[in-house]
Design a protein around this motif. Structure first.
Motif, PDB file in Angstrom:
ATOM      1  N   TRP B 244      21.426 -10.707 -32.324  1.00 16.26           N
ATOM      2  CA  TRP B 244      20.030 -10.276 -31.897  1.00 16.26           C
ATOM      3  C   TRP B 244      20.050  -9.306 -30.630  1.00 16.26           C
ATOM      4  O   TRP B 244      21.103  -9.370 -29.821  1.00 16.26           O
ATOM      5  CB  TRP B 244      19.285 -11.719 -31.526  1.00 16.26           C
ATOM      6  N   MET B 245      19.126  -8.571 -30.670  1.00 19.82           N
ATOM      7  CA  MET B 245      19.070  -7.542 -29.492  1.00 19.82           C
ATOM      8  C   MET B 245      17.487  -7.522 -28.897  1.00 19.82           C
ATOM      9  O   MET B 245      16.540  -7.877 -29.493  1.00 19.82           O
ATOM     10  CB  MET B 245      19.079  -6.094 -30.058  1.00 19.82           C
ATOM     11  N   ILE B 246      17.453  -7.296 -27.742  1.00 18.15           N
ATOM     12  CA  ILE B 246      16.291  -7.012 -27.122  1.00 18.15           C
ATOM     13  C   ILE B 246      16.247  -5.547 -26.575  1.00 18.15           C
ATOM     14  O   ILE B 246      17.131  -4.938 -26.117  1.00 18.15           O
ATOM     15  CB  ILE B 246      16.214  -7.948 -25.756  1.00 18.15           C
ATOM     16  N   GLU B 247      15.244  -4.802 -26.944  1.00 14.98           N
ATOM     17  CA  GLU B 247      15.258  -3.489 -27.025  1.00 14.98           C
ATOM     18  C   GLU B 247      13.926  -3.000 -26.353  1.00 14.98           C
ATOM     19  O   GLU B 247      12.934  -2.751 -27.133  1.00 14.98           O
ATOM     20  CB  GLU B 247      15.305  -2.634 -27.980  1.00 14.98           C
ATOM     21  N   PRO B 248      13.695  -2.913 -25.045  1.00 12.85           N
ATOM     22  CA  PRO B 248      12.343  -2.362 -24.418  1.00 12.85           C
ATOM     23  C   PRO B 248      12.244  -1.034 -24.372  1.00 12.85           C
ATOM     24  O   PRO B 248      13.514  -0.305 -24.414  1.00 12.85           O
ATOM     25  CB  PRO B 248      12.474  -2.985 -22.730  1.00 12.85           C
ATOM     26  N   GLU B 249      11.238  -0.531 -24.533  1.00 17.91           N
ATOM     27  CA  GLU B 249      10.910   0.822 -24.563  1.00 17.91           C
ATOM     28  C   GLU B 249       9.808   1.213 -23.614  1.00 17.91           C
ATOM     29  O   GLU B 249       8.590   0.568 -23.891  1.00 17.91           O
ATOM     30  CB  GLU B 249      10.810   1.480 -25.948  1.00 17.91           C
ATOM     31  N   ILE B 250       9.877   2.187 -22.735  1.00 15.53           N
ATOM     32  CA  ILE B 250       8.659   2.505 -21.981  1.00 15.53           C
ATOM     33  C   ILE B 250       8.379   4.127 -21.690  1.00 15.53           C
ATOM     34  O   ILE B 250       9.257   4.714 -21.760  1.00 15.53           O
ATOM     35  CB  ILE B 250       8.973   1.810 -20.423  1.00 15.53           C
ATOM     36  N   ALA B 251       7.232   4.341 -21.841  1.00 13.87           N
ATOM     37  CA  ALA B 251       6.662   5.590 -21.902  1.00 13.87           C
ATOM     38  C   ALA B 251       6.141   6.107 -20.343  1.00 13.87           C
ATOM     39  O   ALA B 251       5.893   5.057 -19.459  1.00 13.87           O
ATOM     40  CB  ALA B 251       5.467   5.824 -22.697  1.00 13.87           C
ATOM     41  N   PHE B 252       5.979   7.163 -19.917  1.00  9.76           N
ATOM     42  CA  PHE B 252       5.441   7.606 -18.803  1.00  9.76           C
ATOM     43  C   PHE B 252       6.740   7.233 -17.689  1.00  9.76           C
ATOM     44  O   PHE B 252       6.327   6.632 -16.938  1.00  9.76           O
ATOM     45  CB  PHE B 252       4.156   7.311 -18.316  1.00  9.76           C
ATOM     46  N   ALA B 253       7.988   7.280 -18.259  1.00 15.72           N
ATOM     47  CA  ALA B 253       8.956   6.538 -17.622  1.00 15.72           C
ATOM     48  C   ALA B 253      10.263   7.422 -17.652  1.00 15.72           C
ATOM     49  O   ALA B 253      10.516   7.845 -18.626  1.00 15.72           O
ATOM     50  CB  ALA B 253       9.241   5.090 -17.964  1.00 15.72           C
ATOM     51  N   ASP B 254      10.919   7.318 -16.597  1.00 21.37           N
ATOM     52  CA  ASP B 254      12.268   8.024 -16.433  1.00 21.37           C
ATOM     53  C   ASP B 254      13.554   7.145 -16.216  1.00 21.37           C
ATOM     54  O   ASP B 254      13.142   6.083 -16.471  1.00 21.37           O
ATOM     55  CB  ASP B 254      12.400   9.084 -15.591  1.00 21.37           C
ATOM     56  N   LEU B 255      14.760   7.592 -16.203  1.00 20.01           N
ATOM     57  CA  LEU B 255      15.861   6.903 -16.004  1.00 20.01           C
ATOM     58  C   LEU B 255      15.621   5.733 -14.844  1.00 20.01           C
ATOM     59  O   LEU B 255      16.174   4.657 -15.095  1.00 20.01           O
ATOM     60  CB  LEU B 255      17.073   7.492 -15.994  1.00 20.01           C
ATOM     61  N   ASN B 256      15.088   6.047 -13.881  1.00 18.44           N
ATOM     62  CA  ASN B 256      15.119   5.173 -12.656  1.00 18.44           C
ATOM     63  C   ASN B 256      14.219   3.920 -13.156  1.00 18.44           C
ATOM     64  O   ASN B 256      14.521   2.883 -12.746  1.00 18.44           O
ATOM     65  CB  ASN B 256      14.433   6.104 -11.735  1.00 18.44           C
ATOM     66  N   ASP B 257      12.935   4.482 -13.791  1.00 18.43           N
ATOM     67  CA  ASP B 257      12.152   3.299 -14.095  1.00 18.43           C
ATOM     68  C   ASP B 257      12.787   2.490 -15.162  1.00 18.43           C
ATOM     69  O   ASP B 257      12.646   1.095 -15.081  1.00 18.43           O
ATOM     70  CB  ASP B 257      10.842   4.002 -14.876  1.00 18.43           C
TER      71      ASP B 257
END
Lengths: 462, 462
Positions: B244-257
Motif C-alpha cells: 500500500w502506498m500513500i501519495e500526496p500531491e499538492i499544487a501551487f507548491a514547490d519542493l520546500n512545501d
C-alpha cells in the motif's frame, strides 16, 4: 506572503474583513468592462468561487483582462464584505500574477457539457462544479467510514488484492499474471502456471470478506475498505469492473448485531457528509436530485424496518401485476421489488432477512428450517439494495456440506475451514459498495460519474 | 447482559470495580489447581489479556478446567481491583460458557513460534501478541494518515488500480486480463488484446501519482492511499509484490512545501501511534527493537535536515572505504549510504535533494543546471529511505524532452501532457510505502510480517 485557502475565507470572512489577503487558484470565468473586471477564482479547497474585482489601477490591467479561463493565478488584495451582494465578500485586487497560462482550447468554457462528454476528459472534469462536488463527497464519505469504525475500536484490515482462491467469483475474476502472453508455456495443452509469478493461477479479489473473517476471529471487530473487481461484461449504469467495498466483520455477533451495525453506519455516514459538505449537498439537492435532502433525512430519522424474506414475498406476490418480473418464494428479489418494499410498503430503509439458501452464497449460516440462510439485504428508497450481508456458517460440518452442494473447491480454502476448528465463534458481516453509497448520497445516476477513472468493458483510459 | 470490551475495562477499571461484568473472548492460556483456576482471556479489542479466576463453586468447574486453548467463551463475574498483583484487576467468574470449542491441535499453544512458521498460518497469527500488535499499529497508522490529511482539507483520491498506461513500470507490471490463457487469439503472432476485457492490454498500477496530479490540479491538496503492485522477482525482506502506498500531491507548491508536508506527516503519524497504541509500542520497544522509543522520539523532536545530493556525495566520498558500494557523483545512493548520512552525519532524518536526472523519473522537474532534478528522498536513521518525492515538471516542452530521452511512450499519456496546457501550475508530491512505515514504527524486520497476507514470488496463499 502566503496564500489563504478559499475555504478559510468562506468559513470566517469577518476575520479577514478589510485585510490584505493572498489567494491562488484557477480562473473559472473572467469578464471585464472598460475600467474594471471580475474573476471567479476557484482554488479547489471549497466548492464556491471567490470573486476577484480588478480595476484599471493595476499595472497589468490590460493583460489581466485577457487571461484565459483555466489559467492558474495568484491574487493579492483586500477582502471586502459585501452584505448586499449575492456573494458574501469579494477581493479587491492590488496585484494579479499569472502562474500558469491556459491554452485557449481549454474545454471547460462557460457552456454546459454533458456528463458523457465530461467522461472523455476525466483529467479535467474534477474542475467542474458537479465533479468537484462528487469527489469531495466521495472523500468525506470515505473519511466518515474510517472515523465511524475507528470510534468503535474496529481494526482496519487489508485483505489481499491478488488472490489464488476463487471461491467467490469463479468465472467473473480478472486473472493476474506475469507470463508473457505471446509465448505461454504449456503443460498437457494447458497454461503452465507453475512458471507464473506466484507459481499458480492468481486473480483479482472480488471480496475481502473471507480474509476479514480471519481478522474478526482475532480482533472481534474489523472492517476492510479497498478495491474489488468483477470481470463482468455488463455495460450498465450500475456496474464497474473496479470498485471499492467496505466489509465489516464482527465476532460474537449474530444477524441482529449485524443489522444494528449497518443501520448505525449508514446514518453516521449520511449525517457526516451532510454536515461537512453543506455546499456540495445543496448543489446536489438543487441540481441533481430534487428531494435529495428529504430522502436522506428520512433515512437518518427512521428506525429501519425488518422483514423476513418469506413475508416479503407474500406482500410482493399480491402486487405481481405491477412487476416486470413476478416473484414467488425462491426467486431473487429484483430492484423493482426492492424499491417497492422500501418505498411503498415501508417508506424507509428495510432489512430483508433469511433468504432461500439457493440464491445466496455458501458461507451464509443455515437456519433451522434447513431452507433459508441468515442473510440480510438492506433496501433503501430510491435505489434498492445498498448493503448485503449475513451471519456466517461457523459450524464446520454445515459449511462443508454447503461447499459440496455448491461445488466450491476446498483445496485453497483449508484455512477458511480451519477457522471453524479453532474458536470459530459466531460472527457476521456485510458488504457496502462504496460507489453505490456515493450515488445514493449525491443522486448521480451513473457509476461512471462517481469514480475518478471508471473501468468498464473496453474502457481503461487514464 | 451485554459483554463489555476488554479495552474498556482496562481504560477505566475503577468504573467497573466490584460490579458484575460480562466478557467474551478467546482463551490464550488456562491453568488450574484442585479448587480453582486461571484463564488469560483475550477478546481482540486490547493487547492485554484479562485474568479470569474460577473456583470450584462453578457448576461446570470440572469442564471449564479442561477447556482447550483457543476456545471462545463468555464469562460473567465480578471485577476486583488487585492493586498488589501484576495485573490491575481480575474477574472472579460466576459463570463461564463455552461458545466455540477449539480442537486440541490448535497450533498456538504456549510455546514460542518462529516468525517464519507463523507466516504459514497467517489465518491464526493475528491471535499472537506480536501480530495483534503489528496489525493494530497498522490500523491506527492508516487512520492517522487519513486524519492528518483530512484535518488539512486534503481530498482523498482513488486513482485506478487497473491501468492501460505503463509509463512508470514497464517490465515490472502485472498484467490483468480476462482472456482465456489456454486459448489466446493471436493477430500477426501476437496476443490480440482487442479481444480482451478492456480492448487493450492492461496492468496493475505501480503508482497513483500521475492520476493524483489530475486531482491536485483541481483540488490543490490531495492524497491517495491504496494498493500498488510490482512484479519484481526479488525475494528480500523489503520487497512485496503487493503493498500500500500513500501519495500526496499538492499544487501551487514547490519542493520546500513538499518537504514540509512530509516532515509534518511523519511526525504526526508517529505521535498518533505512540499515543494511541501505548501497550503495543511498549511491547515492540521491549521485545522487538530495543531503543525503538529513542529512535521514534528523535524523529518527532528533530527538525529534519536538508542536504543537496551533490554535497551529500562529497561527504560520502570521504568515507568510501567504509562502503560496499563506493559512490561518486551520478551514482544512486544505496541503503548503506542513506543510513550513514542520517545516522552518522545528521543523527536525525534528512532530506537529500536535487538528484542527477539520469537516476530519477521522467516527471521530475529539471533544475536550472540542466543536470539535476527537483527530487527529494527522506532518509531516516535505522532504515534509510522512507519517502521519495519531487516537484513535477510542469513545463510541457521540458516534459516532452525528458519523455523522449527516456523513451516514455506518449500515446497513453496525452492527458498527462494536456494537464500542462491548462493551468498546470507548479506542483509536487511524494510517495510513502505504507509497509515501510509500519516496519519503521514497529521494528519488525521483514515486510512479510507487517502485511496480513503477503504476496511474494511463488506465494499467494490465503
Amino acid at each position: 506572503m502566503k496564500a489563504t485557502d478559499v475555504r478559510d475565507l468562506f468559513k470566517s470572512p469577518g476575520k479577514y474583513s478589510d485585510k490584505e489577503v493572498m489567494v491562488e487558484g484557477w480562473i473559472r470565468t473572467i469578464r471585464d468592462s472598460k475600467n474594471f473586471g471580475f474573476i471567479e477564482l476557484n482554488d479547489g479547497t471549497f466548492m464556491k468561487n471567490v470573486q476577484v474585482v480588478f480595476e484599471n489601477n493595476l499595472s497589468n490591467f490590460d493583460e489581466v483582462k485577457k487571461y484565459p479561463t483555466g489559467s492558474a493565478i495568484t491574487v493579492k488584495g483586500n477582502l471586502l464584505l459585501t452584505p448586499e451582494a449575492k456573494q458574501l465578500f469579494e477581493i479587491k485586487a492590488t496585484e494579479i500574477k499569472m502562474e500558469a497560462e491556459s491554452e485557449s482550447s481549454y474545454p471547460l468554457q462557460k457552456k454546459r457539457h454533458s456528463l458523457e462528454y465530461l467522461r472523455t476528459i476525466a483529467h479535467l472534469r474534477p474542475r467542474t462544479n458537479t465533479f468537484a462536488a462528487v469527489f469531495r463527497v466521495r472523500s468525506l464519505a470515505a473519511y466518515a467510514i474510517h472515523k465511524f469504525f475507528n470510534e468503535r475500536g474496529f481494526i482496519y484490515a487489508h485483505p489481499p488484492i491478488i488472490t489464488a482462491s476463487d471461491a467467490e467469483g469463479a468465472g467473473e475474476m480478472f486473472r493476474v499474471t506475469a507470463l508473457d502472453l505471446d509465448n505461454i508455456e504449456k503443460l498437457d495443452g494447458k497454461t503452465d502456471y507453475t512458471k507464473d509469478f506466484f507459481g499458480k493461477s492468481a486473480n483479482l479479489t472480488v471480496s475481502g470478506q473471507l480474509e476479514a473473517e480471519i481478522f474478526a476471529l482475532a480482533f472481534k471487530n474489523v472492517y476492510t475498505f479497498g478495491p474489488t473487481f468483477r470481470a463482468e461484461n455488463s455495460n450498465t449504469s450500475r456496474h464497474a469492473a473496479e470498485f471499492w467495498m467496505i466489509e465489516p466483520e464482527i465476532a460474537f455477533a449474530d444477524l441482529n448485531d449485524n443489522m444494528q451495525l449497518a443501520e448505525d453506519m449508514v446514518k453516521y455516514v449520511i449525517s457526516y457528509v451532510m454536515e461537512n459538505a453543506k455546499e456540495e449537498m445543496e448543489f446536489f439537492n438543487s441540481f441533481v436530485e430534487k428531494g435529495l435532502f428529504d430522502k436522506l433525512n428520512n433515512v437518518i430519522d427512521s428506525e429501519f424496518g425488518k422483514i423476513d424474506y418469506t413475508d416479503a414475498i407474500e406482500i410482493l406476490k399480491k402486487n405481481n401485476d405491477n412487476f416486470d418480473y413476478p416473484v414467488q418464494w425462491g426467486t431473487d428479489i429484483q430492484t423493482e421489488h426492492e424499491r417497492y418494499l422500501s418505498e411503498k410498503i415501508f417508506g424507509k430503509p428495510v432489512f430483508v432477512t433469511n433468504y432461500p439458501k439457493e440464491i445466496k452464497a455458501f458461507y451464509m449460516r443455515m437456519n433451522e428450517d434447513n431452507k433459508t440462510v441468515a442473510a440480510m439485504d438492506l433496501l433503501v428508497p430510491g435505489i434498492g439494495e445498498l448493503i448485503g450481508g449475513s451471519q456466517r456458517e461457523e459450524r464446520l460440518d454445515m459449511l462443508e456440506k454447503r461447499m459440496d452442494e455448491m461445488g466450491i473447491e476446498k483445496e485453497g480454502m483449508w484455512w477458511y475451514m480451519e477457522l471453524r476448528k479453532y474458536g470459530g465463534v459466531k460472527h457476521a458481516g456485510y458488504g457496502l459498495g462504496f460507489e453505490r453509497l456515493i450515488m445514493y448520497l449525491t443522486g448521480m445516476g451513473n457509476i461512471r460519474d462517481v469514480i475518478p477513472f471508471p473501468r468498464t468493458p473496453k474502457n481503461a483510459e487514464f
